[in-house]
Scaffold this active site. Structure first.
Site, PDB file in Angstrom:
ATOM      1  N   GLU A 131       9.501 117.533 -31.123  1.00  0.00           N
ATOM      2  CA  GLU A 131       8.839 116.408 -31.792  1.00  0.00           C
ATOM      3  C   GLU A 131       7.704 115.926 -30.892  1.00  0.00           C
ATOM      4  O   GLU A 131       7.923 115.267 -29.884  1.00  0.00           O
ATOM      5  CB  GLU A 131       9.819 115.274 -32.081  1.00  0.00           C
ATOM      6  CG  GLU A 131       9.183 114.164 -32.903  1.00  0.00           C
ATOM      7  CD  GLU A 131      10.133 113.027 -33.243  1.00  0.00           C
ATOM      8  OE1 GLU A 131       9.736 112.153 -34.029  1.00  0.00           O
ATOM      9  OE2 GLU A 131      11.266 112.997 -32.699  1.00  0.00           O
ATOM     10  N   ALA A 142       7.524 105.102 -31.279  1.00  0.00           N
ATOM     11  CA  ALA A 142       8.126 105.018 -29.952  1.00  0.00           C
ATOM     12  C   ALA A 142       7.650 106.130 -29.020  1.00  0.00           C
ATOM     13  O   ALA A 142       8.098 106.205 -27.872  1.00  0.00           O
ATOM     14  CB  ALA A 142       9.646 105.067 -30.070  1.00  0.00           C
ATOM     15  N   HIS A 196       4.675 111.345 -37.582  1.00  0.00           N
ATOM     16  CA  HIS A 196       3.772 110.462 -36.834  1.00  0.00           C
ATOM     17  C   HIS A 196       2.328 110.747 -37.245  1.00  0.00           C
ATOM     18  O   HIS A 196       1.487 111.136 -36.426  1.00  0.00           O
ATOM     19  CB  HIS A 196       3.981 110.648 -35.329  1.00  0.00           C
ATOM     20  CG  HIS A 196       5.336 110.201 -34.864  1.00  0.00           C
ATOM     21  ND1 HIS A 196       5.598 108.916 -34.452  1.00  0.00           N
ATOM     22  CD2 HIS A 196       6.517 110.866 -34.784  1.00  0.00           C
ATOM     23  CE1 HIS A 196       6.880 108.816 -34.116  1.00  0.00           C
ATOM     24  NE2 HIS A 196       7.460 109.990 -34.317  1.00  0.00           N
ATOM     25  N   HIS A 217      11.667 112.188 -40.430  1.00  0.00           N
ATOM     26  CA  HIS A 217      12.062 110.781 -40.632  1.00  0.00           C
ATOM     27  C   HIS A 217      11.140 110.094 -41.655  1.00  0.00           C
ATOM     28  O   HIS A 217      10.327 109.226 -41.328  1.00  0.00           O
ATOM     29  CB  HIS A 217      12.198 109.989 -39.341  1.00  0.00           C
ATOM     30  CG  HIS A 217      11.098 110.101 -38.329  1.00  0.00           C
ATOM     31  ND1 HIS A 217       9.763 109.947 -38.630  1.00  0.00           N
ATOM     32  CD2 HIS A 217      11.154 110.310 -36.991  1.00  0.00           C
ATOM     33  CE1 HIS A 217       9.046 110.071 -37.535  1.00  0.00           C
ATOM     34  NE2 HIS A 217       9.872 110.295 -36.526  1.00  0.00           N
ATOM     35  N   ARG A 228      -9.759 102.642 -47.756  1.00  0.00           N
ATOM     36  CA  ARG A 228     -10.815 103.052 -46.834  1.00  0.00           C
ATOM     37  C   ARG A 228     -12.160 102.990 -47.569  1.00  0.00           C
ATOM     38  O   ARG A 228     -12.333 103.648 -48.597  1.00  0.00           O
ATOM     39  CB  ARG A 228     -10.560 104.475 -46.317  1.00  0.00           C
ATOM     40  CG  ARG A 228      -9.192 104.651 -45.668  1.00  0.00           C
ATOM     41  CD  ARG A 228      -8.954 106.058 -45.187  1.00  0.00           C
ATOM     42  NE  ARG A 228      -7.599 106.240 -44.688  1.00  0.00           N
ATOM     43  CZ  ARG A 228      -7.147 107.354 -44.119  1.00  0.00           C
ATOM     44  NH1 ARG A 228      -7.972 108.389 -43.960  1.00  0.00           N
ATOM     45  NH2 ARG A 228      -5.890 107.431 -43.712  1.00  0.00           N
ATOM     46  N   ASP A 253      20.486 104.490 -42.682  1.00  0.00           N
ATOM     47  CA  ASP A 253      21.346 103.472 -42.081  1.00  0.00           C
ATOM     48  C   ASP A 253      21.202 102.102 -42.734  1.00  0.00           C
ATOM     49  O   ASP A 253      21.840 101.142 -42.320  1.00  0.00           O
ATOM     50  CB  ASP A 253      21.072 103.361 -40.581  1.00  0.00           C
ATOM     51  CG  ASP A 253      19.607 103.038 -40.260  1.00  0.00           C
ATOM     52  OD1 ASP A 253      18.833 102.809 -41.214  1.00  0.00           O
ATOM     53  OD2 ASP A 253      19.253 103.015 -39.075  1.00  0.00           O
ATOM     54  N   GLY A 254      20.332 102.002 -43.749  1.00  0.00           N
ATOM     55  CA  GLY A 254      20.127 100.716 -44.400  1.00  0.00           C
ATOM     56  C   GLY A 254      19.195  99.800 -43.645  1.00  0.00           C
ATOM     57  O   GLY A 254      18.872  98.709 -44.126  1.00  0.00           O
ATOM     58  N   HIS A 256      16.406 101.353 -41.166  1.00  0.00           N
ATOM     59  CA  HIS A 256      15.140 102.084 -41.221  1.00  0.00           C
ATOM     60  C   HIS A 256      14.638 102.177 -42.656  1.00  0.00           C
ATOM     61  O   HIS A 256      13.438 102.058 -42.911  1.00  0.00           O
ATOM     62  CB  HIS A 256      15.309 103.483 -40.638  1.00  0.00           C
ATOM     63  CG  HIS A 256      15.451 103.507 -39.151  1.00  0.00           C
ATOM     64  ND1 HIS A 256      16.635 103.228 -38.510  1.00  0.00           N
ATOM     65  CD2 HIS A 256      14.539 103.776 -38.159  1.00  0.00           C
ATOM     66  CE1 HIS A 256      16.468 103.318 -37.196  1.00  0.00           C
ATOM     67  NE2 HIS A 256      15.211 103.645 -36.960  1.00  0.00           N
ATOM     68  N   ASP A 279      18.575 110.558 -36.010  1.00  0.00           N
ATOM     69  CA  ASP A 279      17.481 110.297 -35.058  1.00  0.00           C
ATOM     70  C   ASP A 279      18.037 109.514 -33.868  1.00  0.00           C
ATOM     71  O   ASP A 279      17.358 108.651 -33.294  1.00  0.00           O
ATOM     72  CB  ASP A 279      16.342 109.531 -35.743  1.00  0.00           C
ATOM     73  CG  ASP A 279      15.020 109.626 -34.986  1.00  0.00           C
ATOM     74  OD1 ASP A 279      14.975 110.314 -33.952  1.00  0.00           O
ATOM     75  OD2 ASP A 279      14.037 108.989 -35.412  1.00  0.00           O
TER      76      ASP A 279
END
Length: 287
Positions: A131, A142, A196, A217, A228, A253-254, A256, A279
């Site tokens: 990644e 992050a 990303h 993710h 734009r 997970d409710g 994210h 993750d």
């Protein structure tokens, strides 16, 4: 034959849940799933005590757990993470890196090869997920900005030459050189994944045609609708929905992704094109 019986649990099947169900295993193969508590002479009996009985979880995006990160670059870290996730029901996982210097990544790859041989009691390693570091600075999340850069053919070819264990590589497809990078990954049987990224729909569509068929993710650190120069553009999120064949992975997970978005992903992409991931980082499994 050696029999094992797991009973008094809620069984998850592809079609329904079975409360107070019973699973019979013979020589490591499931031979029966029943709503009744079946008696088998000499079977090893395990009382699930009302907990879930389900297949082992396969996690294709894991950074760490149990106080370790794969990029600690120690055998203890690799084996400790595998053991931690096995404790919580993961039977196979894909160690995942972060944006870093080339030498650190090469060290991680070397340790993966060593740890795979020694990993006898933890979740099985099923290949490396690289990644970064080829990401959009605007969507770094992050990731450490010191290491974010555009794809460098000399660099990634050297890295890939070190190991056949690299199975996927996440990158931002709008960067200079990313399309060529994706094609090279495909030639080595490595999955290019979108992550990303600040790409717009048209860039994602072109990237998909070059091999970027998976979204890392999903929703996290990727563009949605943007404006734009007075024009609105669909982003990566909309592209993943519009391109039917694109697969996605979600942190379900409710937090994210809240429940409405989880339902939307399920409704549009369906279970066939959706993978659940943790993750997870080093704090996973810690008190």
């Amino acid at each position: 034959m050696n029999y094992k019986k797991i009973y008094n649990g809620t069984i998850l099947t592809p079609h329904r849940t079975i409360k107070e169900g019973c699973v019979i295993v013979s020589d490591d193969k499931i031979v029966e799933v029943s709503e009744k508590n079946i008696h088998i002479d000499g079977a090893l009996e395990i009382d699930a005590r009302g907990k879930y009985i389900a297949p082992g979880f396969i996690d294709i995006h894991v950074h760490g757990g149990g106080g370790h990160d794969f990029m600690d670059n120690t055998l203890d870290a690799f084996l400790g993470i595998a053991q931690t996730h096995a404790t919580y029901g993961t039977t196979a996982l894909m160690p995942t890196t972060l944006s870093c210097e080339k030498q650190d990544l090469l060290a991680t790859i070397k340790l993966y090869e060593q740890a795979t041989v020694l990993n006898s009691s933890g979740a099985q390693f099923i290949g490396l997920h690289i990644e970064g570091p080829y990401f959009s600075m605007a969507q770094k999340g992050a990731q450490d900005p010191r290491y974010i850069r555009n794809p460098d053919p000399k660099e990634y070819k050297e890295i890939i030459a070190q190991s056949s264990s690299i199975k996927r590589w996440s990158a931002a497809p709008e960067l200079k050189g990313s399309l060529e990078f994706g094609q090279y990954l495909m030639s080595k049987n490595i999955l290019p994944a979108i992550a990303h990224t600040d790409a717009i729909y048209e860039e994602v569509l072109e990237a998909f045609e070059k091999g970027y068929t998976h979204a890392t993710h999903f929703y996290s650190c990727m563009s949605g609708v943007s404006r734009r120069n007075a024009y609105r553009y669909a982003g990566v999120v909309e592209a993943a929905y519009l391109i039917d064949a694109m697969t996605v992975e979600i942190i379900a997970d409710g937090v994210h992704l809240p429940a409405p978005l989880l339902k939307l992903v399920y409704k549009i992409k369906g279970p066939e094109r959706t993978a659940l991931i943790t993750d997870a980082m080093r704090a996973a499994g810690m008190p």
